[in-house]
Scaffold this motif. Structure first.
Motif, mmCIF file in Angstrom:
data_model
loop_
_atom_site.group_PDB
_atom_site.id
_atom_site.type_symbol
_atom_site.label_atom_id
_atom_site.label_comp_id
_atom_site.label_asym_id
_atom_site.label_seq_id
_atom_site.Cartn_x
_atom_site.Cartn_y
_atom_site.Cartn_z
ATOM 1 N N TRP A 1 0.819 -1.220 0.000
ATOM 2 C CA TRP A 1 0.000 0.000 0.000
ATOM 3 C C TRP A 1 0.854 1.272 0.000
ATOM 4 C CZ3 TRP A 1 -4.196 -1.291 4.242
ATOM 5 C CH2 TRP A 1 -5.061 -2.286 3.746
ATOM 6 N N GLY A 2 2.170 1.136 0.169
ATOM 7 C CA GLY A 2 3.032 2.303 0.206
ATOM 8 C C GLY A 2 3.131 2.949 1.573
ATOM 9 N N VAL A 3 2.623 2.282 2.596
ATOM 10 C CA VAL A 3 2.696 2.825 3.958
ATOM 11 C C VAL A 3 4.080 2.577 4.545
ATOM 12 C CG1 VAL A 3 1.752 2.657 6.301
ATOM 13 C CG2 VAL A 3 0.223 2.517 4.317
ATOM 14 N N LEU A 4 4.650 1.404 4.277
ATOM 15 C CA LEU A 4 5.972 1.049 4.775
ATOM 16 C C LEU A 4 6.976 1.033 3.629
ATOM 17 C CD1 LEU A 4 5.205 -1.961 7.168
ATOM 18 C CD2 LEU A 4 5.532 0.441 7.777
ATOM 19 N N THR A 5 8.211 1.362 3.963
ATOM 20 C CA THR A 5 9.286 1.218 2.990
ATOM 21 C C THR A 5 9.593 -0.260 2.775
ATOM 22 O OG1 THR A 5 10.775 1.533 4.873
ATOM 23 C CG2 THR A 5 10.428 3.406 3.422
ATOM 24 N N ASP A 6 10.078 -0.587 1.609
ATOM 25 C CA ASP A 6 10.514 -1.946 1.296
ATOM 26 C C ASP A 6 11.965 -2.085 1.733
ATOM 27 O OD1 ASP A 6 11.165 -4.392 0.309
ATOM 28 O OD2 ASP A 6 10.741 -3.930 -1.790
ATOM 29 N N LEU A 7 12.171 -2.754 2.853
ATOM 30 C CA LEU A 7 13.517 -2.857 3.403
ATOM 31 C C LEU A 7 14.408 -3.814 2.624
ATOM 32 C CD1 LEU A 7 12.832 -2.849 7.259
ATOM 33 C CD2 LEU A 7 13.281 -0.919 5.722
ATOM 34 N N SER A 8 13.825 -4.562 1.707
ATOM 35 C CA SER A 8 14.619 -5.500 0.912
ATOM 36 C C SER A 8 15.015 -4.925 -0.445
ATOM 37 C CB SER A 8 13.817 -6.800 0.683
ATOM 38 O OG SER A 8 13.477 -7.411 1.905
ATOM 39 N N ARG A 9 14.592 -3.694 -0.721
ATOM 40 C CA ARG A 9 14.761 -3.128 -2.061
ATOM 41 C C ARG A 9 16.215 -3.035 -2.488
ATOM 42 N NH1 ARG A 9 14.448 0.615 1.633
ATOM 43 N NH2 ARG A 9 15.551 2.613 1.463
ATOM 44 N N ALA A 10 17.121 -2.783 -1.538
ATOM 45 C CA ALA A 10 18.525 -2.557 -1.897
ATOM 46 C C ALA A 10 19.402 -3.785 -1.664
ATOM 47 C CB ALA A 10 19.080 -1.378 -1.103
ATOM 48 N N LEU A 11 18.807 -4.897 -1.248
ATOM 49 C CA LEU A 11 19.606 -6.084 -0.952
ATOM 50 C C LEU A 11 19.913 -6.864 -2.224
ATOM 51 C CD1 LEU A 11 17.804 -7.451 2.252
ATOM 52 C CD2 LEU A 11 19.834 -5.996 2.127
ATOM 53 N N ASP A 12 21.154 -7.317 -2.338
ATOM 54 C CA ASP A 12 21.470 -8.206 -3.455
ATOM 55 C C ASP A 12 20.916 -9.596 -3.132
ATOM 56 O OD1 ASP A 12 23.332 -9.714 -1.867
ATOM 57 O OD2 ASP A 12 24.890 -8.241 -2.287
ATOM 58 N N PRO A 13 20.870 -10.513 -4.092
ATOM 59 C CA PRO A 13 20.261 -11.828 -3.852
ATOM 60 C C PRO A 13 20.848 -12.578 -2.664
ATOM 61 C CG PRO A 13 20.563 -11.483 -6.199
ATOM 62 C CD PRO A 13 21.240 -10.328 -5.511
ATOM 63 N N SER A 14 22.160 -12.473 -2.453
ATOM 64 C CA SER A 14 22.794 -13.173 -1.343
ATOM 65 C C SER A 14 22.324 -12.614 0.003
ATOM 66 C CB SER A 14 24.319 -13.058 -1.453
ATOM 67 O OG SER A 14 24.949 -13.689 -0.357
ATOM 68 N N LYS A 15 22.302 -11.287 0.114
ATOM 69 C CA LYS A 15 21.861 -10.655 1.352
ATOM 70 C C LYS A 15 20.370 -10.915 1.594
ATOM 71 C CE LYS A 15 25.569 -8.539 2.966
ATOM 72 N NZ LYS A 15 26.135 -8.860 4.306
ATOM 73 N N ARG A 16 19.593 -10.910 0.527
ATOM 74 C CA ARG A 16 18.157 -11.178 0.668
ATOM 75 C C ARG A 16 17.930 -12.587 1.222
ATOM 76 N NH1 ARG A 16 13.666 -8.806 -2.107
ATOM 77 N NH2 ARG A 16 15.198 -7.586 -3.291
ATOM 78 N N LEU A 17 18.731 -13.530 0.731
ATOM 79 C CA LEU A 17 18.615 -14.899 1.231
ATOM 80 C C LEU A 17 19.016 -14.965 2.704
ATOM 81 C CD1 LEU A 17 18.089 -17.892 0.747
ATOM 82 C CD2 LEU A 17 20.455 -18.113 -0.049
ATOM 83 N N GLN A 18 20.086 -14.277 3.085
ATOM 84 C CA GLN A 18 20.500 -14.248 4.489
ATOM 85 C C GLN A 18 19.402 -13.650 5.364
ATOM 86 O OE1 GLN A 18 24.522 -12.651 5.236
ATOM 87 N NE2 GLN A 18 24.977 -12.990 3.082
ATOM 88 N N ASP A 19 18.773 -12.605 4.865
ATOM 89 C CA ASP A 19 17.699 -11.954 5.599
ATOM 90 C C ASP A 19 16.555 -12.930 5.844
ATOM 91 O OD1 ASP A 19 17.058 -9.212 6.622
ATOM 92 O OD2 ASP A 19 15.289 -9.445 5.343
ATOM 93 N N MET A 20 16.133 -13.613 4.790
ATOM 94 C CA MET A 20 15.043 -14.576 4.897
ATOM 95 C C MET A 20 15.421 -15.752 5.794
ATOM 96 S SD MET A 20 13.808 -14.604 0.898
ATOM 97 C CE MET A 20 12.581 -15.884 1.180
ATOM 98 N N ALA A 21 16.673 -16.192 5.697
ATOM 99 C CA ALA A 21 17.122 -17.339 6.485
ATOM 100 C C ALA A 21 17.137 -17.026 7.973
ATOM 101 C CB ALA A 21 18.516 -17.772 6.021
ATOM 102 N N LEU A 22 17.577 -15.827 8.341
ATOM 103 C CA LEU A 22 17.600 -15.453 9.751
ATOM 104 C C LEU A 22 16.185 -15.376 10.315
ATOM 105 C CD1 LEU A 22 18.939 -14.656 12.334
ATOM 106 C CD2 LEU A 22 19.238 -12.329 11.448
ATOM 107 N N ILE A 23 15.272 -14.806 9.544
ATOM 108 C CA ILE A 23 13.879 -14.743 9.983
ATOM 109 C C ILE A 23 13.319 -16.154 10.169
ATOM 110 C CG2 ILE A 23 11.542 -14.061 9.316
ATOM 111 C CD1 ILE A 23 12.809 -11.656 7.878
ATOM 112 N N ALA A 24 13.609 -17.039 9.225
ATOM 113 C CA ALA A 24 13.133 -18.420 9.325
ATOM 114 C C ALA A 24 13.720 -19.122 10.546
ATOM 115 C CB ALA A 24 13.485 -19.180 8.050
#
Length: 276
Positions: free
Chosen positions: A98-121
């Motif tokens: 909806w554009g209310v929150l910023t997309d915190l994953s927008r600037a992550l490269d694929p490797s960092k995005r995977l690390q982000d998802m893995a830590l949350i999991a």
């Protein structure tokens, strides 16, 4: 600090399930959601609510104006109907769309995005079950009386037993309930130990000095994992139904340093925990 100019305020109320208004709560998912909104500079109100009135039957959930395209098309600001959204991850996803929150994953490269998802999991699909076991099985009475505070005591006994049975059945089916006490505690310690090593590295490379927040993946801005990790650290530290988790957090000072800096910058209106 990550901020965003909001074109339309969604008038958000977060229902946390607890009556405290100036404190963090025992639920890591409530703390996670609040941190996520504050990272984006989004204002919100606090409500109590209950799983009975939650859209997905669990805490937290929010009530806000529907800013979806179909709802807001052709209508003036403030005219959208109220909706309820449940599940901290899906709430964040919807508010981002909806554009209310910023997309915190927008600037992550694929490797960092995977690390982000893995830590949350790791936190939500592993550690969370260990913490549920510690709280509902090892420290049942403390957990029952805190979580079921609105229910009168005689009825609370019955509801508490039902909650205990539901959680033990779930943990047995999921697998955590089949481990020994020593195995579960060792697994929890290993998770926090691994996170501790990562935070030590991130802090050492941070450009924010000794007071500004540093972020788990070592970047200059928070990611989704930071909101989640903050929520779990605070929950483990303040929950008296999880003494083993509390002691583990205490044994890794960088965890409290990390969460404390986030608290100081983004939650100045909340009472801060004490180091015991």
């Amino acid at each position: 600090m990550v901020t965003q100019s909001i074109n339309a305020s969604p008038d958000i109320t977060i229902f946390r399930g607890f009556r405290d208004t100036k404190n963090h709560v025992w639920s890591p998912y409530v703390n996670k959601l609040e941190a996520r909104l504050r990272f984006a500079g989004v204002r919100y109100e606090i409500g109590v609510g209950s799983p009975k009135t939650a859209p997905r039957g669990k805490i937290p959930y929010i009530e806000c104006r529907d800013l979806s395209t179909t709802s807001s098309s052709g209508k003036g600001e403030g005219s959208q109907p109220k909706v309820q959204l449940g599940d901290s991850t899906l709430i964040t996803k919807t508010l981002t769309e909806w554009g209310v929150l910023t997309d915190l994953s927008r600037a992550l490269d694929p490797s960092k995005r995977l690390q982000d998802m893995a830590l949350i999991a790791l936190l939500e699909n592993k550690l969370s079950f260990y913490q549920t076991w510690e709280r509902w099985v090892q420290n049942y009475y403390t957990m029952r009386d805190h979580v079921l505070w609105p229910i009168p005591y005689p009825i609370r006994i019955v509801v508490g037993l039902l909650a205990y049975r539901a959680n033990t059945t779930m943990l047995n089916g999921q697998g955590t309930g089949r481990f020994t006490k020593e195995e579960i505690e060792q697994s929890m310690y290993e998770i926090w130990g691994a996170i501790n090593v990562q935070l030590v590295m991130s802090r050492s490379s941070s450009k924010g000095g000794d007071e500004k927040p540093f972020w788990v993946l070592g970047g200059e801005e928070p990611t989704e994992a930071d909101a989640c990790l903050f929520g779990f650290i605070v929950s483990a530290w303040i929950c008296t139904a999880g003494p083993k988790s509390h002691d583990t957090i205490k044994s890794f000072p960088v965890l409290l340093d990390y969460a404390g800096r986030i608290h100081d910058q983004y939650f100045p209106d909340y009472d801060k925990w004490t180091v015991q």
